[in-house]
Design a protein around this motif. Structure first.
Motif: not given
Length: 776
Positions: A554, A556, A565-568, A610-613, A637
């Motif tokens: 991830s 951040e 703003i985060s991508g995992s 994939f998770e985006f926040e 998200n």
């Protein structure tokens, strides 16, 4: 002089903030996060200007750890939800709070009514749920825990040694209420409507503090919550059987009707601490959870099997728990803790079904009565040692012991007589479960830019069921050793960015019902041939745990005042995946072969996602935003999931009931009107349709879920003694939910193949509630 003070104010604020945030912050141990006594939210300072009129950066001053600081300083990737977020939408069930987070979904249930909690769409025990870092007592449905009794929620995307590795999807740690800091009492009341059915709940929290020179020798909080809720549901289901060779519909049933039920619950817990000395303290945490559910259903069935079906059911759940612990801190940075827990639970369920049965042109009355009673006692003992060294190491080592005994009584009567096929299995099942775990972990921060976590955990679980009737004695043992590695990098050139990498091993163990289960006969086809879509159910004592090797990565990016703003991305390679598989078996409870659903280890699977926040205030995105829009919070998200399951053909081989993804979008805003401060917001939640290829010849489909929630909050009275009001509206765009199953079955008598189809349509309803809370 006043100009000089104005010019120095930003510098003083920055100095205070720096003093509270060390230059090289030591990462918080994931398994032992720092406790916070109702820590206040960060105070937002108004934008300052220097004497030239230039706008200066906003400075946030906090008096304690916040959700953002807990998240940023943790080496393991996690999300923290504080009291403010728990209260925002006025939710009365925990699942509705969590489903707005990236990758969290609810299984079962109708919108606005909660459901079992799942991370990354993986259900059936893949998500580990803890209460105060311990697994909840047997028989306790954690999704029914009222949010009013929760201080904060910590969500770990990857496992740690101290929190446990039975967490293929992740871990949700629920921290119960801490003592109130500035008030003695907190009272909350709510009234709501779910399709015109009333919903009433109330809660009370009492702060306790007395003794000693500083008045803090004894500190604690007592919380209680009671609720009465009534629900209406429709009954709209059916099944159709078609001869694949001739195309003739040989049987078709439809059930149309209604059902109603009422749930009454009373929950309570206390957290009491006795500060014996500066180095030794004792803690007492009793809790109880009581609930009763009563319901009835009435529907007409058109077809060849049943008509005029009437059902009655009632259920009672009682759960008592007591935890005792001691914390010893001989020196700064070192601590020992010992925790003893004991509890008992009893769950009873009774159901009665009256119907008119037509077989071979002969109509008879049929009465089926089911009684299920489960009593379980549990005892646990946990010990932990923690040491923080001057070399920026933080060691944690511990061991856990747990033992439980369960007695299950099952009775099924048809027209007053026991089903002949089930007599041989007896009606009582006694089982024992023993668990031992040992772990060690170290967090090390060699520099400001790097933090490293390494851990190792061993766990052994043994489940034994005594022989009863035709069920032989069953014994299942699982042992798993899990190495764990987490890495956190803060690039020096980009101080607002963080990169995380986790390499872990986790697993999922089967529960008792999956291992040893007295057969359950399908009520639609109770004797003779049945079909894949209407299979009997039974356990599998040879079931082995799933083992998952996981990689989490991830990135951040933190915005100046706490936005992110985060991508995992994640991958789970799962060996020995188990799921309910339907097969035609020669059974002992009937004279013909029947389709039976049992959990089985089917092979290997791969789960990817994939998770985006995105979360930011308007003034972080728009430098010259109007004053009335600066505090507007934007939230967005989404998550995407993909599966690959060995041994299942087709384009949709999924793990049990796993969606393709989730999406949330919301806005929260504070504004002033008519001399009052208001808060308002909305959230749109979307889960796309699911197609699940269960076996080569059986497929399940579920329609998409769309849920729109909104709230409006305001205050009346003085700041200290006023009442905070919240109007909540859930599932505003109520849509029907539909599920379907299709399978190819072979009649065990005629050996002909049939296409079997079943479906159900569930109406959903708007849920409106008005809540008031007050502290004094």
């Amino acid at each position: 002089m006043s100009r000089l003070l104005l010019a120095l104010a930003p510098l003083c604020a920055w100095t205070l903030s720096a003093a509270q945030t060390p230059a090289s912050p030591a990462p918080t141990t994931p398994a032992t996060p720092p406790k916070s006594a109702d820590a206040p939210a960060p105070a937002a300072a108004a934008p300052a200007t220097d004497k030239t009129g230039n706008k200066l950066d906003r400075v946030e001053v906090s008096s304690g750890p916040t959700a953002n600081s807990r998240r940023r300083n943790s080496t393991a990737s996690k999300i923290v939800i504080e009291r403010e977020d728990l209260e925002k939408y006025g939710d009365v069930v925990l699942g509705d709070v969590l489903r707005r987070l990236p990758g969290v979904t609810l299984g079962g249930g109708r919108p606005g009514r909660g459901g079992d909690i799942r991370m990354r769409g993986m259900g059936g025990g893949a998500t580990q749920i803890l209460i105060d870092e311990e697994r909840p007592p047997p028989g306790f449905a954690v999704e029914d825990l009222p949010p009013d009794q929760i201080e904060r929620i910590e969500i770990y995307r990857a496992p740690t040694a101290a929190t446990g590795t039975r967490a293929i999807a992740g871990t949700i740690n629920i921290v119960l209420r801490e003592p109130l800091q500035k008030s003695n009492h907190e009272v909350r009341m709510g009234v709501g409507w779910d399709r015109n059915k009333p919903q009433v709940d109330a809660s009370w929290t009492r702060n306790l503090k007395w003794g000693g020179p500083n008045g803090d020798e004894f500190v604690g909080a007592i919380s209680t919550n009671g609720a009465v809720r009534r629900f209406f549901n429709n009954v709209d289901s059916g099944n159709r059987i078609t001869d694949t060779e001739t195309g003739e519909v040989t049987e078709q049933n439809t059930q149309i009707g209604t059902s109603e039920n009422q749930n009454t619950s009373l929950n309570g817990n206390a957290r009491l601490r006795w500060k014996y000395s500066d180095t030794l303290s004792f803690n007492l945490s009793p809790s109880f959870f009581l609930s009763q559910n009563e319901g009835s259903s009435q529907y007409n069935s058109e077809g060849t099997r049943f008509r005029d079906v009437h059902g009655e059911n009632d259920a009672k759940n009682h759960n008592l728990r007591l935890n005792l612990s001691a914390d010893y801190r001989p020196q700064v940075g070192e601590s020992f803790s010992l925790r003893l827990g004991t509890g008992t639970s009893k769950n009873t369920r009774n159901s009665e079904r009256r119907d008119t049965t037509t077989i071979g042109g002969v109509t008879t009355e049929r009465l089926q009565q089911d009684h299920n009673s489960v009593e379980e006692d549990q005892t646990s003992l946990n010990g932990r040692w923690s040491l923080k060294t001057a070399q920026e190491h933080q060691w944690v080592t511990g061991a856990e012991l747990e033992r439980s005994q369960r007695t299950q009584l099952v009775d099924t009567l048809v027209n007053g007589a026991v089903l002949p096929g089930l007599v041989r299995f007896g009606n009582t099942l006694v089982s024992r479960n023993e668990r031992f775990a040992a772990y060690t972990q170290d967090e090390w921060s060699p520099s400001k830019q790097w933090s490293l976590y390494a851990g190792l955990r061993y766990e052994r679980i043994e489940t034994t069921a005594e022989a009863t009737g035709n069920l032989p004695e069953a014994r299942n043992v699982s042992q798993v050793t899990s190495p764990l590695l987490h890495l956190l990098w803060k690039p020096e050139a980009f101080p607002k960015d963080q990169v995380r990498l986790s390499l872990t091993r986790s697993y999922r163990t089967p529960n008792l019902q999956q291992l040893v289960a007295r057969p359950t006969i399908n009520a639609t086809y109770p004797d003779g041939p049945n079909y894949q879509t209407h299979a009997d159910r039974a356990g599998n004592p040879d079931l082995k745990p799933e083992l998952a090797t996981g990689v989490d990565f991830s990135v951040e990016h933190w915005l100046p005042t706490g936005g992110i703003i985060s991508g995992s991305a994640f991958v789970r390679d799962i060996k020995g995946t188990f799921r309910n598989d339907v097969m035609l078996e020669t059974v002992s409870w009937d004279t013909v072969q029947r389709w039976v659903s049992r959990p089985r280890n089917l092979g290997n699977a791969r789960r990817m996602g994939f998770e985006f926040e995105f979360k930011a205030r308007m003034d972080e995105l728009w430098e010259d935003a109007p004053a009335e829009l600066q505090m507007m919070l934007l939230r967005f998200n989404f998550a995407l999931f993909k599966n690959k399951v060995e041994g299942i053909p087709g384009n949709s081989p999924r793990l049990d009931q796993q969606p393709r993804g989730t999406l949330n979008f919301g806005i929260d805003h504070r504004w002033k009107a008519w001399g009052q401060n208001f808060g308002s917001g909305f959230n749109l939640n979307y889960v796309p349709a699911v197609r699940e290829q269960v076996t080569e010849y059986l497929r399940n489909d579920e329609t998409a879920r769309r849920q729109l929630d909104a709230y409006l909050s305001w205050s009346s009275g003085s700041v200290r003694d006023g009442i905070n009001w919240r109007l909540s509206m859930a599932n505003l765009t109520a849509r029907d939910a539909e599920s379907r199953s299709e399978g190819i079955s072979t009649n065990s008598v005629t050996q002909r193949q049939y296409l079997t189809e079943s479906w159900s349509r569930n109406k959903t309803f708007r849920v409106i509630s008005l809540r008031a809370d007050m502290r004094f």
